[in-house]
Motif scaffolding. Structure first.
Motif, short mmCIF file in Angstrom:
data_model
loop_
_atom_site.label_atom_id
_atom_site.label_comp_id
_atom_site.label_asym_id
_atom_site.label_seq_id
_atom_site.Cartn_x
_atom_site.Cartn_y
_atom_site.Cartn_z
N ASP A 162 24.06 5.10 15.22
CA ASP A 162 25.18 4.20 15.42
C ASP A 162 25.32 3.27 14.21
O ASP A 162 24.37 3.09 13.44
CB ASP A 162 24.98 3.36 16.69
N PRO A 163 26.50 2.68 14.00
CA PRO A 163 26.73 1.87 12.80
C PRO A 163 25.76 0.71 12.65
O PRO A 163 25.32 0.41 11.53
CB PRO A 163 28.17 1.38 12.99
N LYS A 164 25.39 0.05 13.74
CA LYS A 164 24.48 -1.08 13.63
C LYS A 164 23.13 -0.64 13.09
O LYS A 164 22.54 -1.29 12.22
CB LYS A 164 24.32 -1.75 14.99
N THR A 165 22.61 0.48 13.61
CA THR A 165 21.34 0.99 13.12
C THR A 165 21.44 1.41 11.66
O THR A 165 20.52 1.17 10.86
CB THR A 165 20.90 2.18 13.98
N LEU A 166 22.56 2.01 11.29
CA LEU A 166 22.73 2.45 9.91
C LEU A 166 22.72 1.26 8.95
O LEU A 166 22.09 1.30 7.89
CB LEU A 166 24.03 3.22 9.76
N LEU A 167 23.43 0.20 9.31
CA LEU A 167 23.48 -0.96 8.42
C LEU A 167 22.13 -1.63 8.31
O LEU A 167 21.77 -2.16 7.26
CB LEU A 167 24.53 -1.95 8.93
N THR A 168 21.37 -1.62 9.40
CA THR A 168 20.01 -2.17 9.31
C THR A 168 19.14 -1.30 8.40
O THR A 168 18.38 -1.80 7.57
CB THR A 168 19.39 -2.24 10.72
N ALA A 169 19.28 0.03 8.52
CA ALA A 169 18.50 0.94 7.68
C ALA A 169 18.90 0.84 6.22
O ALA A 169 18.08 1.10 5.33
CB ALA A 169 18.67 2.37 8.18
N SER A 170 20.14 0.46 5.95
CA SER A 170 20.58 0.38 4.56
C SER A 170 19.87 -0.73 3.79
O SER A 170 19.94 -0.78 2.56
CB SER A 170 22.10 0.15 4.50
N LEU A 171 19.18 -1.63 4.50
CA LEU A 171 18.44 -2.70 3.83
C LEU A 171 17.08 -2.23 3.32
O LEU A 171 16.38 -2.99 2.64
CB LEU A 171 18.24 -3.87 4.79
N ALA A 172 16.70 -0.99 3.64
CA ALA A 172 15.37 -0.52 3.27
C ALA A 172 15.20 -0.44 1.76
O ALA A 172 14.19 -0.88 1.21
CB ALA A 172 15.10 0.84 3.91
N SER A 173 16.17 0.13 1.09
CA SER A 173 16.07 0.28 -0.36
C SER A 173 17.44 0.65 -0.90
O SER A 173 18.39 0.91 -0.14
CB SER A 173 15.05 1.37 -0.73
N ARG A 174 17.54 0.69 -2.22
CA ARG A 174 18.81 1.06 -2.83
C ARG A 174 19.14 2.52 -2.56
O ARG A 174 20.30 2.88 -2.38
CB ARG A 174 18.76 0.80 -4.34
N SER A 175 18.14 3.37 -2.55
CA SER A 175 18.39 4.78 -2.28
C SER A 175 18.95 4.96 -0.88
O SER A 175 19.90 5.73 -0.66
CB SER A 175 17.10 5.59 -2.44
N TRP A 176 18.36 4.27 0.09
CA TRP A 176 18.88 4.35 1.46
C TRP A 176 20.29 3.78 1.52
O TRP A 176 21.16 4.34 2.19
CB TRP A 176 17.95 3.56 2.40
N ARG A 177 20.51 2.69 0.84
CA ARG A 177 21.84 2.07 0.89
C ARG A 177 22.90 3.00 0.29
O ARG A 177 23.99 3.14 0.83
CB ARG A 177 21.82 0.74 0.13
N CYS A 178 22.57 3.63 -0.82
CA CYS A 178 23.54 4.52 -1.45
C CYS A 178 23.88 5.70 -0.56
O CYS A 178 25.04 6.10 -0.47
CB CYS A 178 22.99 5.01 -2.79
N ARG A 179 22.88 6.25 0.12
CA ARG A 179 23.15 7.37 1.00
C ARG A 179 23.90 6.93 2.26
O ARG A 179 24.79 7.62 2.74
CB ARG A 179 21.84 8.05 1.39
N ILE A 180 23.51 5.79 2.81
CA ILE A 180 24.11 5.35 4.07
C ILE A 180 25.55 4.90 3.89
O ILE A 180 26.41 5.15 4.74
CB ILE A 180 23.25 4.23 4.70
N LEU A 181 25.84 4.23 2.78
CA LEU A 181 27.20 3.77 2.55
C LEU A 181 28.04 4.82 1.83
O LEU A 181 29.01 4.48 1.15
CB LEU A 181 27.18 2.47 1.76
N ASP A 182 27.69 6.06 2.01
CA ASP A 182 28.50 7.15 1.49
C ASP A 182 29.82 7.21 2.26
O ASP A 182 29.83 7.17 3.50
CB ASP A 182 27.75 8.47 1.61
N SER A 183 30.92 7.30 1.55
CA SER A 183 32.24 7.27 2.19
C SER A 183 32.43 8.44 3.14
O SER A 183 33.00 8.28 4.22
CB SER A 183 33.33 7.28 1.12
N GLY A 184 31.93 9.61 2.77
CA GLY A 184 32.08 10.77 3.65
C GLY A 184 31.35 10.61 4.97
O GLY A 184 31.83 11.07 6.01
N LEU A 185 30.18 9.96 4.94
CA LEU A 185 29.44 9.73 6.19
C LEU A 185 30.25 8.86 7.13
O LEU A 185 30.32 9.13 8.34
CB LEU A 185 28.09 9.08 5.86
N TRP A 186 30.87 7.81 6.60
CA TRP A 186 31.61 6.90 7.47
C TRP A 186 32.93 7.52 7.93
O TRP A 186 33.48 7.11 8.94
CB TRP A 186 31.82 5.57 6.76
N ARG A 187 33.42 8.50 7.21
CA ARG A 187 34.57 9.25 7.72
C ARG A 187 34.18 10.02 8.98
O ARG A 187 34.94 10.04 9.96
CB ARG A 187 35.08 10.21 6.65
#
Length: 855
Positions: A120-145
C-alpha cells in the motif's frame, strides 16, 4: 587470553599460526565437509572459496579450510579477540556487506517493481526512507501508475498521451552533440556499485586535480551512504518529484542531461535522461488522493451556469437534461432550446439551438471530431441531430414515437430511444448492408417488431443473400433507419441505458428489463421497486435504479438479485449515477466475495440464527434489517448473486442521487462495506453560494440583512396558518427535517413550478380549500436580492426558511445529476445550472484533473 581453547585439547588440533604460514599455501578450490542439500539455506551469500578470496583477502591454508565450520568460527573468534578495538571496527565494516544484502540493489528492477506493487502507498513511502536506492525504485513513475490503476481510478489515456507529446521537446543538433556519452538509453537499469574510494579522492585532492574542478565547477563529493551507487541516482533523479510525497529528492550526481534541457515548470512532468518528457504518476496519484479526500470531507466550491454576470444567457425555464464531458456541457430545457456551455468560462459557447416545438427532455452528445454531434429528444415526439461545433441542425426524425421521447442513448452503431408510448426503438447511425454484423437479426415470438424493409436472414443461404444484394432486391439501410420497435412494458419507459449489445430499460410499471439490441429479445426482467421507476444505470455488472418509492436499488446483472436498497430521500428519486471503482480483474474478486457471504449465511442458518425469516418477523424479534449492503446474514435479501451485498467495488465507490425532495445525496461506503449518506447537498444552497461568491463584501452584507428581514416576515405569515391547522388537526411532514407542519398550498401562480415532463404519471398534490395565504416564495426573495444587487449585475438565489413553517412551493426539484472525478452538476426547476467543484481551486489538483476520469 581468557576463552582461548587449551593448546593440548584433544578435541581440536593445534591452531596456532605464524604469519608466514598464511602466504606459504595457495588455497585450492576446496569445499567444506559434505552435507545434504535440503533445498533450504539461511546463508546470506555463497561461502565458496571464490567468494572468500574475491575481496582481496589473505589466502587461507588448506588445512584451515578443511576444518569444520564450528572450528573455523572458534579460530576467527580467537583471532578477533587478539585485535585492538580500532582494528576490530575496521574488520566489522568489511564484514557488513556479507551480513547485510540489499535486495533492491541485488534484484532486477522488474522483480522489485512487482514486489512493491503489492504494498500500500503508506508502506511504500515508509520504505522509501531506507536508502536512496530504495527511494529511487519506490518513487518510480511506472510503479505509481500501477498503484493508481489498482485503486480503481480511471485515467484519460488520450489526454495523457497528447499532453506528453505536446511537452516533449526535440533536442537541437547542438544539444545532441553536447550530450554526454554516458547518457545511453539503459541508464535506468541497475549497475554494480561504482563507489569512489576515499583514498583516491584524497590523493586527487592533494594533487589539485579534482575531477570536477575543470571549467570552474565545484568538485564532486564522495558518496558516503552505504548502498548508494551513482548510476541509480543519476538515472532516477528526473523521475522524482521534489514534493511528490512530502520528501526531498536527492541531487543528481550526473546533472548534465537535465541541465541541457529547459527546466520543467510543473511537478506534473518528469524528464528521463534522454530528454523525453513524461507524466509524473507519483504526482498524479498524490493529487487524486487529495481530490478524493475533498469528496470524503465535503470540501467544495459552488459555481453556476451561466456566470452571475451574464444571466441573460440562462435558460428561460426549468432544465430537464444535462450532460457534460471535459470542458463542455449541453443542456435541454422546457424553454425548447438546447444550449452548449463552456465550463471554464461559465458562458454559452454559441447561440441556443432552436428547433424543438416543445420541452427538450433528453440529450446526448459527442464532441470528438469523428462524431461532432448532439442528439436531443423532446415532448414534440421528435429527435433532432445537431452539429456540436456549429450548432447547425443536420437531421431530424419528426415522429420518432407516438408520444414524448423521454430518453435516448447512442454509440457509434445505434441510436436507442424510449417514450411515454411504452416502446423502445432502435435506429442505425451508419448505412447498413445485410452483410454487416450490425444488421438486425429477427427474433420470432418476442416483443420486437421490424419494418418490412428489414430482411430475415435466419434461414437465408449465403449465395442467395449475395445474389439478392447484387441484383438490388436486398437494399442497404440508410442512416437513421428504424431497425426495430420493442414492446413489453406496461407503462411509460422513463429511462434506459445502452451498454454493448444490451439495453436496460426502466418503466412506470415498476419493472426493469434487459434486451438484446441485435434482435430485440427480452433477456431478463428485474422486480423489487414498489412504485414506478424514474432512472436507471448499467455498468455491465450492476443495475442501479431510482424510483417513486423514494429508494435507490442495486441489482446483480447476471442473476437479477437485489443486493442493496438505499433509503434516504423523502420523494421521487429522479436521477442516479454510481461509480464503484472496480480495480482490474474485479470479476473473480467479486464472485469470491459473494460466495464468502453466502457461506456465512448458510453457517448462520445451520447454527439456528433466524436468517431466513421475512422482514416483519425479524422486526418482531427486534432486528431491523440493513439492506444497504450489510453482510450480516440476517440482512441478506437474496442468494445466488455474482456480486456481494452492496455491489462490491473499491473503497472509493460513490453513488449520487437527486430527488424531488430538493436534495442531492452522496453515498459512500462505511467500514463494513454498506452504503451510508456521506453528504446531503441542496441545489438552492449551491445557487446562493455561487451568487454570493461574485459579490463584493458590502453587497454580501446587504444581501444577508435583506434575507434576514424576509425570513422574519415569512415566520410571521406562517402564524395564522399554524393556528388554522390547530383547529382542523391537519398536518404534513417537512421533507428535510421530518418535523410536522401545517399543510401548504400555493395560490401564487407566478411561484408555481411548471409540471415536470421527464417522468410519466407523476403524483400531484391536491390544494386545500380555504387555505391561508402562502409565505413569500423563493422567487420573491430572488427578486428582492436581484434588485438589491442590480448595481453589481448579479442575480442571487436564497433558499432559507425556519425549521417549522409553511413549506414554500418546490423550486429546486432535481431533474438530472451527473458527476465525474472532480465535480457534480445539477439541473432542476431553477433555470440556473449549479455545480459543486471538489478541486476547490487548488492549483495542483486543478492541473491534474484533465487526466482523471470517474470511477
Amino acid at each position: 587470553m581468557e576463552g582461548e581453547p587449551a593448546p593440548d585439547s584433544p578435541s581440536r588440533p593445534n591452531l596456532r599460526l605464524q604469519a608466514a604460514s598464511f602466504t606459504a599455501f595457495a588455497a585450492p578450490s576446496l569445499s567444506p565437509s559434505f552435507k545434504l542439500d535440503e533445498g533450504y539455506s539461511d546463508e546470506t551469500r555463497s561461502q565458496s572459496e571464490k567468494d572468500i578470496i574475491s575481496d582481496n583477502v589473505m589466502m587461507l591454508p588448506e588445512w584451515v579450510l578443511a576444518q569444520s565450520e564450528a572450528d573455523r568460527a572458534e579460530l576467527a573468534y580467537s583471532l578477533l579477540r587478539s585485535l585492538s578495538t580500532s582494528t576490530l571496527s575496521a574488520v566489522v565494516d568489511r564484514l557488513n556487506p556479507l551480513l547485510h544484502m540489499d535486495p533492491v540493489v541485488k534484484l532486477p528492477p522488474e522483480l522489485t517493481f512487482e514486489i512493491f506493487s503489492y504494498l500500500d502507498p503508506k508502506t511504500l513511502l515508509t520504505a522509501s526512507l531506507a536508502s536512496r536506492s530504495w527511494r529511487c525504485r519506490i518513487l518510480d513513475s511506472g510503479l505509481w501508475r500501477v498503484l493508481y490503476i489498482n485503486e480503481g481510478w480511471r485515467v484519460d489515456t488520450r489526454a495523457v498521451r497528447s499532453f506528453e507529446q505536446e511537452h516533449a521537446e526535440a533536442l537541437s543538433p547542438q544539444t545532441r552533440r553536447a550530450r554526454p556519452q554516458y547518457s545511453e538509453p539503459d541508464l535506468g537499469e541497475p549497475k554494480h556499485k561504482k563507489r569512489v574510494p576515499p583514498t583516491w579522492l584524497n590523493s586527487r585532492g592533494a594533487e589539485g586535480q579534482g575531477p570536477a574542478e575543470t571549467n570552474g565547477q565545484a568538485s564532486t563529493e564522495a558518496d558516503d551512504e552505504g548502498d548508494h551507487h551513482m548510476a541509480d541516482a543519476a538515472d532516477r533523479a528526473g523521475s522524482l518529484s521534489g514534493d511528490a510525497m512530502g520528501y526531498v529528492a536527492p541531487a543528481s550526481i550526473l546533472p548534465l542531461p537535465s541541465m541541457l534541457q529547459p527546466p520543467l515548470q510543473s511537478s506534473l512532468l518528469t524528464r528521463s535522461p534522454n530528454g523525453t518528457v513524461k507524466v509524473n504518476w507519483v504526482h498524479l496519484y498524490k493529487q487524486r488522493r487529495r481530490l478524493e479526500a475533498n469528496w470524503h470531507h465535503g470540501r467544495f466550491k459552488n459555481f453556476q451556469l451561466p456566470h452571475p454576470s451574464h444571466m441573460d444567457e440562462a435558460h428561460k425555464e426549468c432544465v430537464y437534461a444535462i450532460e457534460f464531458q471535459g470542458k463542455w456541457l449541453v443542456s435541454g430545457s422546457r424553454d425548447r432550446t438546447v444550449r452548449v456551455w463552456d465550463l471554464e468560462t461559465k458562458r454559452l459557447w454559441h447561440r441556443p439551438l432552436i428547433g424543438h416545438a416543445k420541452s427538450v427532455l433528453c440529450l446526448q452528445f459527442d464532441p470528438s471530431p469523428e462524431e461532432d454531434v448532439i442528439i436531443s429528444g423532446s415532448s414534440d415526439k421528435s429527435v433532432i441531430f445537431w452539429k456540436f461545433s456549429t450548432g447547425k441542425k443536420i437531421h431530424q426524425i419528426a415522429n420518432a414515437h407516438a408520444d414524448s421521447v423521454l430518453n435516448l442513448k447512442f454509440d457509434h452503431r445505434y441510436l436507442v430511444t424510449c417514450s411515454k408510448d411504452r416502446t423502445v426503438k432502435v435506429w442505425n447511425r451508419r448505412a447498413l448492408s445485410a452483410m454487416d454484423e450490425n444488421y438486425p437479426r429477427i427474433c420470432r415470438g418476442g416483443g420486437a417488431t421490424y419494418p418490412s424493409y428489414v430482411v430475415d436472414l435466419t434461414d437465408m443461404a449465403p449465395n442467395i443473400l449475395e445474389a439478392g444484394i447484387a441484383n438490388g432486391h436486398i437494399k442497404s439501410l440508410r442512416p437513421y433507419s428504424l431497425l426495430m420497435t420493442v414492446e413489453g412494458h406496461g407503462a411509460a419507459v422513463n429511462a434506459m441505458q445502452l451498454h454493448g449489445d444490451e439495453i436496460v430499460t426502466a418503466s412506470g410499471d415498476r419493472m426493469i428489463k434487459v434486451w438484446n439490441i441485435r434482435n430485440g429479445a427480452c433477456l431478463k426482467t428485474l422486480m423489487g421497486h414498489e412504485k414506478g421507476i424514474a432512472c436507471v444505470q448499467f455498468d455491465s455488472r450492476r443495475i442501479i435504479s431510482g424510483s417513486n418509492d423514494n429508494t435507490v436499488r442495486i441489482y446483480d446483472h447476471v442473476s437479477g438479485a437485489e443486493v442493496a436498497c438505499l433509503r434516504g430521500h423523502n420523494n421521487l428519486v429522479r436521477t442516479v449515477q454510481a461509480g464503484f471503482g472496480d480495480p482490474p480483474g474485479a470479476d473473480e474478486a467479486l464472485r469470491l466475495e459473494a460466495q464468502e457471504v453466502e457461506s456465512e449465511f448458510f453457517k448462520a442458518q445451520a447454527a439456528g440464527v433466524p436468517v431466513d425469516l421475512g422482514p416483519r418477523a425479524l422486526r418482531r424479534a427486534g432486528h431491523y434489517s440493513n439492506t444497504a449492503g450489510s453482510r450480516d446474514p440476517r440482512d441478506i435479501p437474496a442468494l445466488g448473486a455474482k456480486i456481494p451485498p452492496g455491489g462490491g467495488g473499491s473503497a472509493w465507490g460513490r453513488i449520487v442521487s437527486g430527488s424531488y425532495d430538493e436534495s442531492i445525496l452522496i453515498w459512500h461506503k462505511d467500514r463494513d462495506g454498506a452504503w451510508s449518506i456521506g453528504h446531503r447537498l441542496r441545489q438552492a444552497d449551491a445557487v446562493a453560494n455561487a451568487a454570493r461568491g461574485n459579490l463584493s463584501e458590502a453587497a454580501r452584507a446587504a444581501v444577508s440583512a435583506q434575507a434576514q428581514q424576509l425570513q422574519a416576515a415569512q415566520v410571521l405569515m406562517t402564524l395564522p396558518a399554524q393556528d388554522a391547522s390547530a383547529q382542523t388537526g391537519e398536518v404534513t411532514t417537512d421533507p428535510e427535517t421530518g418535523s410536522e407542519s401545517p399543510p401548504a398550498t400555493n395560490t401564487n401562480n407566478a411561484a408555481t413550478p411548471p409540471p415536470a415532463e421527464g417522468v410519466a404519471n407523476q403524483p400531484t398534490a391536491t390544494p386545500a380549500v380555504d387555505a391561508p395565504p402562502p409565505p413569500p416564495p423563493v422567487a420573491l426573495i430572488n427578486q428582492h436580492l436581484n434588485q438589491l444587487a442590480a448595481g453589481h449585475h448579479h442575480h442571487h438565489h436564497l433558499h432559507a426558511h425556519p425549521r417549522r413553517q409553511l413549506a414554500p412551493a418546490p423550486t429546486s426539484r432535481v431533474f438530472k445529476v451527473q458527476f465525474d472525478s472532480r465535480k457534480i452538476i445539477c439541473a432542476s426547476v431553477d433555470p440556473r445550472i449549479v455545480g459543486w467543484d471538489f478541486a476547490c481551486d487548488e492549483e495542483e489538483i486543478t492541473e491534474a484533473c484533465p487526466f482523471f476520469q470517474g470511477l
